[in-house]
Scaffold this motif. Structure first.
Motif, short mmCIF file in Angstrom:
data_model
loop_
_atom_site.label_atom_id
_atom_site.label_comp_id
_atom_site.label_asym_id
_atom_site.label_seq_id
_atom_site.Cartn_x
_atom_site.Cartn_y
_atom_site.Cartn_z
N PHE A 1 0.80 -1.21 0.07
CA PHE A 1 -0.08 -0.06 0.00
C PHE A 1 0.92 1.16 0.05
CE2 PHE A 1 -1.84 3.50 2.42
CZ PHE A 1 -2.83 3.71 1.84
N SER A 2 0.53 1.91 -0.83
CA SER A 2 1.39 3.34 -0.94
C SER A 2 0.43 4.61 -0.98
CB SER A 2 2.47 3.39 -2.06
OG SER A 2 1.62 3.27 -3.19
N TRP A 3 0.95 5.61 -0.71
CA TRP A 3 0.08 7.03 -0.73
C TRP A 3 1.15 8.13 -1.31
CZ3 TRP A 3 -4.98 7.92 0.93
CH2 TRP A 3 -5.20 9.15 1.10
N HIS A 4 0.56 8.98 -2.06
CA HIS A 4 1.26 10.14 -2.51
C HIS A 4 0.65 11.45 -2.16
CE1 HIS A 4 3.27 7.89 -6.53
NE2 HIS A 4 2.90 7.30 -5.41
N GLY A 5 1.25 12.41 -1.54
CA GLY A 5 0.71 13.74 -1.34
C GLY A 5 0.35 13.82 0.12
N SER A 6 -0.57 14.78 0.67
CA SER A 6 -0.91 15.03 2.04
C SER A 6 -1.88 14.06 2.44
CB SER A 6 -1.44 16.51 2.13
OG SER A 6 -2.05 16.67 3.20
N THR A 7 -2.23 13.89 3.85
CA THR A 7 -3.34 13.17 4.33
C THR A 7 -4.42 13.89 4.65
OG1 THR A 7 -2.13 13.04 6.36
CG2 THR A 7 -1.86 11.21 4.93
N ALA A 8 -4.32 15.15 4.48
CA ALA A 8 -5.39 16.45 5.01
C ALA A 8 -6.59 16.19 3.93
CB ALA A 8 -4.75 17.75 4.82
N ASP A 9 -7.87 16.65 4.25
CA ASP A 9 -8.95 16.40 3.59
C ASP A 9 -8.87 17.07 2.35
OD1 ASP A 9 -10.28 14.70 5.27
OD2 ASP A 9 -11.28 16.42 6.24
N ASP A 10 -9.49 16.84 1.15
CA ASP A 10 -9.92 17.52 -0.02
C ASP A 10 -8.57 18.31 -0.75
OD1 ASP A 10 -11.56 18.25 -2.08
OD2 ASP A 10 -12.16 20.26 -1.14
N VAL A 11 -7.48 17.78 -0.57
CA VAL A 11 -6.41 18.10 -1.45
C VAL A 11 -5.56 17.01 -2.13
CG1 VAL A 11 -5.61 19.73 0.64
CG2 VAL A 11 -4.95 17.24 0.57
N PRO A 12 -4.76 17.36 -3.04
CA PRO A 12 -4.19 16.47 -3.99
C PRO A 12 -3.71 15.18 -3.31
CG PRO A 12 -3.55 18.60 -4.46
CD PRO A 12 -4.29 18.51 -3.30
N MET A 13 -3.99 13.95 -3.54
CA MET A 13 -3.58 12.74 -2.97
C MET A 13 -3.84 11.57 -4.40
SD MET A 13 -6.63 11.07 -3.04
CE MET A 13 -6.28 9.75 -1.98
N TYR A 14 -3.18 10.47 -3.96
CA TYR A 14 -3.05 9.26 -4.77
C TYR A 14 -2.78 8.01 -3.86
CZ TYR A 14 -0.85 5.60 -7.81
OH TYR A 14 -0.49 4.69 -8.45
N TYR A 15 -3.45 6.88 -4.04
CA TYR A 15 -3.12 5.65 -3.23
C TYR A 15 -3.03 4.60 -4.37
CZ TYR A 15 -7.81 4.22 -2.24
OH TYR A 15 -9.24 3.59 -2.16
N ARG A 16 -2.26 3.50 -3.88
CA ARG A 16 -2.16 2.47 -4.84
C ARG A 16 -2.28 1.24 -3.74
NH1 ARG A 16 3.44 2.02 -7.75
NH2 ARG A 16 2.73 3.80 -8.55
N VAL A 17 -2.87 0.00 -4.29
CA VAL A 17 -2.59 -1.38 -3.68
C VAL A 17 -2.29 -2.20 -4.82
CG1 VAL A 17 -3.76 -3.36 -2.46
CG2 VAL A 17 -4.75 -0.75 -2.01
#
Length: 368
Positions: A311-327
């Motif tokens: 599991f990976s995550w790109h970007g901030s973990t704050a609400d409603d901001v740029p992000m991406y995740y992958r499984v």
């Protein structure tokens, strides 16, 4: 713009094409971590889950077509010229198609039967997700006064082979922000690559549309946040592989069925039991777009590779901001990506910069 996609290594893969796409440049390899194909990941076997309903629904739709229509929308399951492989010539962008027949060009009876094909092959939730994509596409067209280009009927259904209980066959449903490839062999089903996206993701602009209030990808977004926020600081330092994002984070999209994607992020084996349950919730949301019986079959396959799942995550973990995740595992690739403005946002003059107005998710099973 949000977009999500899922892929399963070893299943019919895809890349955008048709309607003037870039075309297929290489023979099929599949999504791999380093260019090396893993052999013996999959087998032809009995699942015990009937495919009779989707066979019957597809036969009923084909029977409603004219002879000329049936001929024009039917393609081989396998082709000798890989550049003409309809499985791989899919695209999620708006525009006309050079294969299949659109809902817009069907009679009311044909359209009803075409949507019954999707209903037979997908779960109730999966069908609802697909419907939301089409409805929000119309909503976006209404927002931008561009319903000639963005509506809920510019989606094309194409056949590969002939519906059968024993021989390989399948169908492809393709249009803006929505692509479903559905392959059947006996009682085995692979529904991949599947691409779903939306701009906007929430119909809350109060324009008087019948689709006002429609929301997409909220569960998938919430499940991702739930997992990443449950990680300890040390775990997050492994899982969050970059604080930066771009509208190119989603990798295994159209024309990318030979993508090389190294594993990244935190291994499932490094999660505690509560965190692992959150990871399986994400996977079930994506895998669960196919009908329930075949989703259960797939989940058994996915869980068998828990030690290789990342599991990976790109970007901030704050609400409603740029992000991406992958499984990502040997038998599964899921990507969810919030992206920069698409054609609707640009037409509306929304502020530049990535938000979660537009989301894409792409479950992309690799072929091995």
């Amino acid at each position: 713009m949000a977009s999500a996609s899922a892929a399963t290594p070893g299943a019919p893969g895809g890349g955008p094409g048709g309607g003037g796409g870039q075309g297929i440049k290489d023979s099929f390899v599949g999504v791999t971590t380093d260019g090396t194909v893993i052999t013996d990941l999959y087998s032809i076997h009995q699942t015990g889950v009937s495919t009779g309903e989707v066979v019957a629904a597809t036969e009923a739709w084909l029977a409603s077509l004219t002879d000329a229509q049936r001929t024009s929308i039917t393609f081989p399951v396998e082709v000798s010229d890989y550049t003409q492989d309809q499985w791989r010539l899919w695209t999620n962008v708006d525009g006309s198609r050079d294969a299949g027949i659109s809902l817009q060009d069907m009679t009311e009876d044909q359209r009803t039967k075409a949507l019954s094909v999707l209903a037979a092959g997908m779960s109730a939730r999966g069908l609802e997700n697909a419907d939301k994509v089409r409805h929000l596409n119309l909503y976006g067209g209404q927002l931008a006064n561009m319903t000639d280009k963005f509506n809920d009927e510019l989606y094309w259904l194409t056949m590969m082979g002939t519906p059968s209980g024993t021989e390989p066959w399948g169908w492809q449903f393709e249009g803006h922000h929505l692509v479903i490839n559905y392959f059947v062999l006996g009682d085995q089903v692979v529904m991949t690559p599947t691409f779903m996206g939306s701009e906007p993701t929430v119909a809350n602009f109060e324009i008087g549309s019948k689709y006002e209030g429609t929301e997409s990808f909220q569960d998938e977004l919430a499940a991702g946040y739930d997992l990443v926020r449950s990680l300890s600081p040390d775990q997050q330092s492994v899982a969050i592989t970059t604080s930066a994002t771009s509208d190119r984070d989603l990798t295994a999209g159209a024309y990318s069925d030979n993508a090389v994607m190294a594993y990244e992020g935190i291994k499932a084996s490094e999660l505690d039991s509560a965190q692992l349950a959150k990871l399986w919730t994400i996977v079930e949301l994506f895998v669960g777009n196919v009908n329930e019986g075949h989703a259960e079959v797939k989940m058994v396959e996915v869980r068998a590779h828990v030690d290789e799942t990342h599991f990976s995550w790109h970007g901030s973990t704050a609400d409603d901001v740029p992000m991406y995740y992958r499984v990502h595992s040997p038998v599964l690739l899921i990507e969810l990506d919030s992206q920069d403005l698409g054609p609707i946002g640009k037409a509306m003059g929304w502020p530049a910069g990535m938000t979660q107005r537009q989301t894409r998710h792409h479950p992309y099973p690799q072929r091995q």
